[in-house]
Design a protein around this motif. Structure first.
Motif, PDB file in Angstrom:
ATOM      1  N   GLU A   1      38.978  47.207  53.363  1.00 40.24           N
ATOM      2  CA  GLU A   1      38.770  48.599  52.971  1.00 40.24           C
ATOM      3  C   GLU A   1      37.538  48.715  52.076  1.00 40.24           C
ATOM      4  OE1 GLU A   1      39.515  52.643  52.988  1.00 40.24           O
ATOM      5  OE2 GLU A   1      40.490  51.069  54.147  1.00 40.24           O
ATOM      6  N   ILE A   2      37.355  47.721  51.202  1.00 35.77           N
ATOM      7  CA  ILE A   2      36.158  47.692  50.354  1.00 35.77           C
ATOM      8  C   ILE A   2      34.915  47.425  51.189  1.00 35.77           C
ATOM      9  CG2 ILE A   2      35.028  46.438  48.473  1.00 35.77           C
ATOM     10  CD1 ILE A   2      37.768  45.934  47.273  1.00 35.77           C
ATOM     11  N   LEU A   3      35.035  46.524  52.175  1.00 36.30           N
ATOM     12  CA  LEU A   3      33.880  46.162  52.991  1.00 36.30           C
ATOM     13  C   LEU A   3      33.395  47.314  53.861  1.00 36.30           C
ATOM     14  CD1 LEU A   3      34.893  42.551  54.104  1.00 36.30           C
ATOM     15  CD2 LEU A   3      33.203  43.192  52.405  1.00 36.30           C
ATOM     16  N   ARG A   4      34.262  48.292  54.127  1.00 37.36           N
ATOM     17  CA  ARG A   4      33.852  49.427  54.950  1.00 37.36           C
ATOM     18  C   ARG A   4      33.105  50.491  54.148  1.00 37.36           C
ATOM     19  NH1 ARG A   4      39.349  48.837  56.424  1.00 37.36           N
ATOM     20  NH2 ARG A   4      39.568  47.562  58.291  1.00 37.36           N
ATOM     21  N   LYS A   5      33.158  50.382  52.838  1.00 40.34           N
ATOM     22  CA  LYS A   5      32.510  51.391  52.005  1.00 40.34           C
ATOM     23  C   LYS A   5      31.006  51.145  51.930  1.00 40.34           C
ATOM     24  CE  LYS A   5      36.514  52.126  48.970  1.00 40.34           C
ATOM     25  NZ  LYS A   5      36.998  52.074  47.562  1.00 40.34           N
ATOM     26  N   SER A   6      30.291  52.190  51.580  1.00 43.34           N
ATOM     27  CA  SER A   6      28.855  52.046  51.340  1.00 43.34           C
ATOM     28  C   SER A   6      28.631  51.339  50.008  1.00 43.34           C
ATOM     29  CB  SER A   6      28.202  53.428  51.316  1.00 43.34           C
ATOM     30  OG  SER A   6      26.849  53.323  50.908  1.00 43.34           O
ATOM     31  N   LYS A   7      27.553  50.562  49.942  1.00 49.99           N
ATOM     32  CA  LYS A   7      27.270  49.836  48.703  1.00 49.99           C
ATOM     33  C   LYS A   7      27.102  50.783  47.525  1.00 49.99           C
ATOM     34  CE  LYS A   7      25.201  45.482  50.216  1.00 49.99           C
ATOM     35  NZ  LYS A   7      24.005  44.601  50.114  1.00 49.99           N
ATOM     36  N   THR A   8      26.546  51.946  47.776  1.00 51.51           N
ATOM     37  CA  THR A   8      26.330  52.910  46.693  1.00 51.51           C
ATOM     38  C   THR A   8      27.638  53.462  46.141  1.00 51.51           C
ATOM     39  OG1 THR A   8      26.097  54.670  48.340  1.00 51.51           O
ATOM     40  CG2 THR A   8      24.075  53.558  47.614  1.00 51.51           C
ATOM     41  N   ALA A   9      28.719  53.356  46.921  1.00 49.50           N
ATOM     42  CA  ALA A   9      30.016  53.876  46.481  1.00 49.50           C
ATOM     43  C   ALA A   9      30.869  52.820  45.798  1.00 49.50           C
ATOM     44  CB  ALA A   9      30.778  54.446  47.685  1.00 49.50           C
ATOM     45  N   LEU A  10      30.358  51.606  45.721  1.00 44.96           N
ATOM     46  CA  LEU A  10      31.135  50.513  45.145  1.00 44.96           C
ATOM     47  C   LEU A  10      30.911  50.398  43.645  1.00 44.96           C
ATOM     48  CD1 LEU A  10      30.526  47.714  47.821  1.00 44.96           C
ATOM     49  CD2 LEU A  10      32.530  49.181  47.593  1.00 44.96           C
ATOM     50  N   LYS A  11      31.972  50.013  42.938  1.00 48.49           N
ATOM     51  CA  LYS A  11      31.847  49.713  41.521  1.00 48.49           C
ATOM     52  C   LYS A  11      31.259  48.312  41.364  1.00 48.49           C
ATOM     53  CE  LYS A  11      35.877  52.559  40.389  1.00 48.49           C
ATOM     54  NZ  LYS A  11      37.227  52.576  39.791  1.00 48.49           N
ATOM     55  N   LYS A  12      30.956  47.956  40.134  1.00 48.55           N
ATOM     56  CA  LYS A  12      30.274  46.679  39.912  1.00 48.55           C
ATOM     57  C   LYS A  12      31.121  45.497  40.383  1.00 48.55           C
ATOM     58  CE  LYS A  12      27.917  43.910  36.401  1.00 48.55           C
ATOM     59  NZ  LYS A  12      28.504  42.658  36.913  1.00 48.55           N
ATOM     60  N   LYS A  13      32.426  45.491  40.030  1.00 53.91           N
ATOM     61  CA  LYS A  13      33.287  44.397  40.435  1.00 53.91           C
ATOM     62  C   LYS A  13      33.422  44.346  41.948  1.00 53.91           C
ATOM     63  CE  LYS A  13      36.056  44.154  36.197  1.00 53.91           C
ATOM     64  NZ  LYS A  13      37.423  44.230  35.629  1.00 53.91           N
ATOM     65  N   GLU A  14      33.540  45.515  42.569  1.00 55.01           N
ATOM     66  CA  GLU A  14      33.640  45.554  44.021  1.00 55.01           C
ATOM     67  C   GLU A  14      32.348  45.078  44.675  1.00 55.01           C
ATOM     68  OE1 GLU A  14      36.797  49.266  44.541  1.00 55.01           O
ATOM     69  OE2 GLU A  14      34.659  49.624  44.692  1.00 55.01           O
ATOM     70  N   LEU A  15      31.208  45.444  44.084  1.00 55.68           N
ATOM     71  CA  LEU A  15      29.929  45.012  44.637  1.00 55.68           C
ATOM     72  C   LEU A  15      29.752  43.498  44.513  1.00 55.68           C
ATOM     73  CD1 LEU A  15      27.281  45.898  45.925  1.00 55.68           C
ATOM     74  CD2 LEU A  15      26.337  46.242  43.626  1.00 55.68           C
ATOM     75  N   ASP A  16      30.198  42.933  43.396  1.00 51.38           N
ATOM     76  CA  ASP A  16      30.133  41.479  43.242  1.00 51.38           C
ATOM     77  C   ASP A  16      30.993  40.783  44.293  1.00 51.38           C
ATOM     78  OD1 ASP A  16      28.464  41.839  41.101  1.00 51.38           O
ATOM     79  OD2 ASP A  16      30.048  41.665  39.584  1.00 51.38           O
ATOM     80  N   ALA A  17      32.207  41.317  44.511  1.00 47.77           N
ATOM     81  CA  ALA A  17      33.079  40.744  45.529  1.00 47.77           C
ATOM     82  C   ALA A  17      32.469  40.907  46.918  1.00 47.77           C
ATOM     83  CB  ALA A  17      34.454  41.414  45.472  1.00 47.77           C
ATOM     84  N   TYR A  18      31.830  42.056  47.155  1.00 46.32           N
ATOM     85  CA  TYR A  18      31.163  42.331  48.436  1.00 46.32           C
ATOM     86  C   TYR A  18      30.108  41.267  48.731  1.00 46.32           C
ATOM     87  CZ  TYR A  18      28.546  45.142  51.882  1.00 46.32           C
ATOM     88  OH  TYR A  18      27.909  45.592  53.007  1.00 46.32           O
ATOM     89  N   ASN A  19      29.270  40.984  47.765  1.00 47.82           N
ATOM     90  CA  ASN A  19      28.204  40.001  47.949  1.00 47.82           C
ATOM     91  C   ASN A  19      28.774  38.594  48.139  1.00 47.82           C
ATOM     92  OD1 ASN A  19      26.198  41.969  47.682  1.00 47.82           O
ATOM     93  ND2 ASN A  19      26.187  41.781  45.452  1.00 47.82           N
ATOM     94  N   GLU A  20      29.846  38.288  47.396  1.00 46.02           N
ATOM     95  CA  GLU A  20      30.461  36.965  47.536  1.00 46.02           C
ATOM     96  C   GLU A  20      31.074  36.797  48.931  1.00 46.02           C
ATOM     97  OE1 GLU A  20      33.858  34.167  45.345  1.00 46.02           O
ATOM     98  OE2 GLU A  20      33.389  36.179  44.600  1.00 46.02           O
ATOM     99  N   TRP A  21      31.738  37.848  49.429  1.00 46.59           N
ATOM    100  CA  TRP A  21      32.327  37.788  50.765  1.00 46.59           C
ATOM    101  C   TRP A  21      31.253  37.620  51.841  1.00 46.59           C
ATOM    102  CZ3 TRP A  21      35.748  42.524  49.320  1.00 46.59           C
ATOM    103  CH2 TRP A  21      36.853  42.064  48.599  1.00 46.59           C
TER     104      TRP A  21
END
Length: 290
Positions: A212-232
């Motif tokens: 669900e987080i991966l489907r979001k736009s990067k601009t809509a992600l919080k910092k923790k979510e963005l860090d997890a996004y990049n790690e994934w």
């Protein structure tokens, strides 16, 4: 005439001889020292024995407290399992309640609406993330989750409902008792299908929340979510494009289920039942649904 008991007389003489020896020993300086040394040795032995008894007592108390803590932790885990199972039972929909109007069921209208639903599904993007992610996922065609559409007829009106989530997450199916009977005894121990399904539900929740987080736009992600996004994104390049996966950290973070020793013992059972695959790359363990 009284009888004379020779053995008794000999015993009495021996006792008197022993008493006389003790008296003579006490009068002699060397004999008195020997008695004192013997007494000191006995006292030291008693002290050593008491210390060993105290040490043993402390060790037993520590062992008792450790076992109490262990069993209390096991009891807490069992209570959590019971609460989770009760939650699952309370939130399991009863299909029979959704079809009270079956007498007015129109088969032709339902088939037409189902066809429209399938056409809508075919138009949904099969990627679990947005196109902004350069490494686009390409999941297999058979990874569509079952039960993606639901046709209900209420008061003569047929409506097509789709899940609010994208329908391509390969959720893990629950395990029944017949499948558990095929698991070797040494592998399952005292685990039941209920224990296995609790872990499966946790993995499914982690998969759903993660993607669900991966489907979001990067601009809509919080910092923790963005860090997890990049790690994934980095982990995805290790696992392979198009392959869904979770880690123990994902399960703990996104399903609020701690990956403890019991959970790790259930993973081999899921592999045995073809529910889960395990990939070890670069010191990390990835869990991949079949």
């Amino acid at each position: 005439m009284s009888s004379f008991d020779l053995s008794k007389m000999v015993s009495t003489v021996d006792n008197l001889s022993t008493c006389l020896d003790i008296m003579l020993c006490c009068k002699s300086p060397e004999g008195g020292k020997e008695i004192i040394d013997t007494y000191d040795n006995l006292e030291n032995l008693v002290t050593i024995f008491e210390n060993q008894m105290n040490t043993l007592k402390k060790a037993l108390v520590r062992e008792k407290n450790a076992r109490q803590s262990y069993f209390q932790a096991q009891l807490d885990d069992l209570k959590k399992m019971v609460n989770r199972c009760e939650h699952m039972i309370m939130n399991t929909p009863i299909n029979s309640n959704n079809f009270n109007g079956n007498q007015q069921y129109n088969q032709n209208e339902t088939k037409e609406n189902n066809s429209n639903c399938l056409n809508s599904i075919n138009n949904i993007s099969m990627s679990p993330v947005r196109s902004s992610w350069n490494d686009t996922f390409s999941p297999p065609e058979n990874s569509l989750h079952q039960n993606t559409t639901m046709s209900t007829t209420i008061m003569g009106q047929s409506k097509c409902q789709t899940s609010k989530h994208v329908l391509d997450i390969p959720y893990i199916q629950l395990v029944n008792n017949e499948e558990m009977n095929t698991v070797p005894k040494y592998m399952k121990g005292r685990l039941t299908s209920l224990n296995i399904n609790v872990v499966i539900e946790s993995i499914n929740i982690a998969l759903e929340n993660k993607y669900e987080i991966l489907r979001k736009s990067k601009t809509a992600l919080k910092k923790k979510e963005l860090d997890a996004y990049n790690e994934w994104k980095i982990q995805q390049s290790n696992v392979g494009q198009g392959q869904y996966f979770v880690t123990a950290e994902d399960i703990t973070k996104y399903s609020e289920t701690k990956v403890d020793k019991t959970t790790l013992n259930i993973i081999p059972i899921l592999r045995h039942l073809k529910r889960l695959k395990e990939s070890r790359i670069g010191g990390f363990i990835y869990y991949l649904p079949y």
